[in-house]
Scaffold this active site. Structure first.
Site, mmCIF file in Angstrom:
data_model
loop_
_atom_site.group_PDB
_atom_site.id
_atom_site.type_symbol
_atom_site.label_atom_id
_atom_site.label_comp_id
_atom_site.label_asym_id
_atom_site.label_seq_id
_atom_site.Cartn_x
_atom_site.Cartn_y
_atom_site.Cartn_z
ATOM 1 N N ILE A 209 -0.609 -7.377 -7.991
ATOM 2 C CA ILE A 209 -0.915 -8.778 -8.289
ATOM 3 C C ILE A 209 -2.223 -8.893 -9.079
ATOM 4 C CG2 ILE A 209 -1.541 -10.984 -7.215
ATOM 5 C CD1 ILE A 209 0.446 -10.270 -4.932
ATOM 6 N N ASP B 109 -16.041 0.322 -5.078
ATOM 7 C CA ASP B 109 -15.514 0.452 -3.718
ATOM 8 C C ASP B 109 -15.983 -0.772 -2.949
ATOM 9 O OD1 ASP B 109 -14.812 0.935 -1.130
ATOM 10 O OD2 ASP B 109 -15.591 2.985 -1.074
ATOM 11 N N SER C 182 -4.718 -14.770 -0.081
ATOM 12 C CA SER C 182 -4.357 -14.681 1.333
ATOM 13 C C SER C 182 -2.902 -14.216 1.451
ATOM 14 C CB SER C 182 -4.577 -16.049 1.983
ATOM 15 O OG SER C 182 -4.321 -15.986 3.372
ATOM 16 N N TYR D 212 -3.918 -7.626 9.918
ATOM 17 C CA TYR D 212 -3.766 -8.175 8.562
ATOM 18 C C TYR D 212 -3.765 -9.704 8.613
ATOM 19 C CZ TYR D 212 -1.475 -9.014 4.004
ATOM 20 O OH TYR D 212 -1.156 -9.458 2.749
ATOM 21 N N LYS E 4 -6.444 -12.496 7.046
ATOM 22 C CA LYS E 4 -6.054 -13.539 6.104
ATOM 23 C C LYS E 4 -6.359 -14.928 6.666
ATOM 24 C CE LYS E 4 -4.511 -10.854 2.794
ATOM 25 N NZ LYS E 4 -5.315 -10.669 1.573
HETATM 26 P P1 NAP Z 1 -1.598 -3.414 -3.699
HETATM 27 O O1 NAP Z 1 -0.483 -3.091 -4.629
HETATM 28 O O2 NAP Z 1 -1.689 -2.649 -2.413
HETATM 29 O O3 NAP Z 1 -3.005 -3.315 -4.461
HETATM 30 C C1 NAP Z 1 -4.177 -3.463 -3.748
HETATM 31 C C2 NAP Z 1 -5.350 -3.468 -4.706
HETATM 32 O O4 NAP Z 1 -6.578 -3.486 -3.924
HETATM 33 C C3 NAP Z 1 -5.393 -2.257 -5.595
HETATM 34 O O5 NAP Z 1 -5.783 -2.617 -6.892
HETATM 35 C C4 NAP Z 1 -6.465 -1.395 -4.931
HETATM 36 O O6 NAP Z 1 -7.090 -0.572 -5.904
HETATM 37 C C5 NAP Z 1 -7.433 -2.449 -4.401
HETATM 38 N N1 NAP Z 1 -8.281 -1.881 -3.358
HETATM 39 C C6 NAP Z 1 -7.891 -1.371 -2.149
HETATM 40 N N2 NAP Z 1 -8.968 -0.878 -1.502
HETATM 41 C C7 NAP Z 1 -10.048 -1.092 -2.304
HETATM 42 C C8 NAP Z 1 -11.430 -0.775 -2.205
HETATM 43 N N3 NAP Z 1 -11.952 -0.133 -1.138
HETATM 44 N N4 NAP Z 1 -12.239 -1.124 -3.222
HETATM 45 C C9 NAP Z 1 -11.746 -1.713 -4.331
HETATM 46 N N5 NAP Z 1 -10.444 -2.052 -4.487
HETATM 47 C C10 NAP Z 1 -9.610 -1.717 -3.483
HETATM 48 O O7 NAP Z 1 -1.597 -4.960 -3.284
HETATM 49 P P2 NAP Z 1 -0.755 -6.206 -3.832
HETATM 50 O O8 NAP Z 1 0.585 -6.180 -3.200
HETATM 51 O O9 NAP Z 1 -0.911 -6.320 -5.290
HETATM 52 O O10 NAP Z 1 -1.546 -7.396 -3.102
HETATM 53 C C11 NAP Z 1 -2.665 -8.018 -3.696
HETATM 54 C C12 NAP Z 1 -3.145 -9.118 -2.760
HETATM 55 O O11 NAP Z 1 -2.076 -10.024 -2.456
HETATM 56 C C13 NAP Z 1 -3.667 -8.621 -1.415
HETATM 57 O O12 NAP Z 1 -4.747 -9.412 -0.997
HETATM 58 C C14 NAP Z 1 -2.469 -8.833 -0.498
HETATM 59 O O13 NAP Z 1 -2.860 -8.970 0.865
HETATM 60 C C15 NAP Z 1 -1.920 -10.137 -1.052
HETATM 61 N N6 NAP Z 1 -0.508 -10.351 -0.720
HETATM 62 C C16 NAP Z 1 0.454 -9.625 -1.342
HETATM 63 C C17 NAP Z 1 1.792 -9.839 -1.029
HETATM 64 C C18 NAP Z 1 2.902 -9.109 -1.725
HETATM 65 O O14 NAP Z 1 4.074 -9.431 -1.460
HETATM 66 N N7 NAP Z 1 2.614 -8.151 -2.588
HETATM 67 C C19 NAP Z 1 2.133 -10.792 -0.056
HETATM 68 C C20 NAP Z 1 1.122 -11.507 0.569
HETATM 69 C C21 NAP Z 1 -0.197 -11.291 0.209
HETATM 70 P P3 NAP Z 1 -7.560 0.965 -5.669
HETATM 71 O O15 NAP Z 1 -6.635 1.592 -4.674
HETATM 72 O O16 NAP Z 1 -7.502 1.511 -7.038
HETATM 73 O O17 NAP Z 1 -8.958 0.834 -5.150
#
Ligand code: NAP
Length: 284
Positions: free
Chosen positions: A18, A72, A150, A175, A179
């Site tokens: 995202i 980080d 969130s 989690y 949120k």
């Molecule tokens: P994702 O694919 O798991 O990506 C997570 C991102 O966070 C990556 O870019 C990761 O980059 C970064 N990250 C993790 N640990 C980090 C750290 N210590 N320092 C800096 N960056 C860090 O997640 P996503 O599915 O795109 O979700 C993005 C957001 O939407 C999150 O807040 C998630 O809770 C929310 N959300 C997503 C969904 C869904 O269906 N996908 C649903 C509800 C909410 P690196 O690993 O490179 O650091």
């Protein structure tokens, strides 16, 4: 007309998923985008493809302006450096998108303190640190937008009795608690900052979004999971919250398709906030 010409935006978690979609849309709308995450180059992450340099290269190839800052978020000094580097390169921050999260799905009895602490540090704690770092410039200029990502996981299971003991049941307690904290924080911060013309909002997907994270945790069945909304839906909703006038959006805890439908950016939405109620904070 581009909606973000001349604006400076930080998007955390922009190495994939995202966050990558938000960074690309913001750049296409004319913002100078600082992309933050740990994975600078492909292969840096053991499990996932995607990197800051890939996101930035794709933005630049499309004619946009972006900078990769390896960060980080669990470390305060790294968050401070991210904002300092942004200010030094592009000037004061107009928009902060707190999108990154690290997820460990396990019941509390099976979770380690390290997993608990790390995810709170990347989530609510980093949001606090980054907010503190960007606020002086925003307050001075009496403008700015903070969008915190969130999840409908914040909604929680409600009161018992609990008969559902199926696989995965109750594994989202940590989690969801994070949120929920982010939603309460966002609304309180919005109230604090209203006097300075700075909007603060919380946004969740209305439906599952297929990302490396959701595929890894088997929340998404496949890249073409029919239950999913495209990542662009969250990107557009983030753009909306970052650009609509303060009085129309600040303090909103909302869902991608709900807010896009409400403002006429899509015709007919579905999912959380439309077919089913959102969290308590989304209703006040
Ligand atoms: P994702 O694919 O798991 O990506 C997570 C991102 O966070 C990556 O870019 C990761 O980059 C970064 N990250 C993790 N640990 C980090 C750290 N210590 N320092 C800096 N960056 C860090 O997640 P996503 O599915 O795109 O979700 C993005 C957001 O939407 C999150 O807040 C998630 O809770 C929310 N959300 C997503 C969904 C869904 O269906 N996908 C649903 C509800 C909410 P690196 O690993 O490179 O650091």
């Amino acid at each position: 007309m581009a909606k973000l010409n001349g604006k400076v935006a930080i998007v955390t978690g922009a190495s994939r998923g995202i966050g990558e979609a938000i960074a690309k849309l913001f750049a296409a709308e004319g913002a100078k985008v600082v992309c933050a995450a740990r994975s600078l180059n492909e292969g840096d992450h053991k499990l996932f493809t995607g990197s800051l340099n890939t996101t930035v290269a794709e933005i630049k190839a499309a004619g946009g302006t972006a900078l990769a800052v390896q960060t980080d978020l669990s470390r305060e000094e790294s968050c401070v450096r991210l904002v300092a580097k942004t200010r030094e390169t592009f000037g004061p921050v107009d928009i902060l998108v707190n999108n990154a999260a690290v997820s460990f799905f396990a019941q509390i009895k099976d979770m380690t303190l390290r997993q608990w602490d790390t995810s709170w540090a990347v989530g609510p704690r980093a949001i606090f640190v980054l907010t503190k770092e960007v606020l002086p410039d925003m307050i001075k200029r009496c403008s700015g937008a903070i969008v915190n990502i969130s999840s409908s996981g914040a909604i929680g299971p409600g009161r018992g009795p609990y008969k559902d003991r199926g696989p995965g049941a109750n594994s989202g307690t940590k989690y969801g608690a994070q949120k929920a904290a982010i939603e309460r924080f966002s609304q309180g911060l919005a109230q604090e900052l209203y006097q300075y013309g700075i909007s603060v909002t919380a946004l969740s997907p209305s439906q599952l979004v297929v990302t490396p994270g959701t595929l890894f945790f088997k929340m998404a069945a496949s890249p073409n999971d029919p239950r999913a909304e495209p990542p662009d839906m969250m990107a557009r909703a983030t753009l909306l919250l970052a650009t609509e006038p303060l009085d129309k959006v600040t303090g909103r805890v909302t869902y991608s398709q709900q807010i896009l439908q409400e403002f006429g950016w899509i015709k007919k939405g579905q999912g959380t906030g439309i077919d089913r109620p959102g969290s308590g904070y989304s209703q006040i």
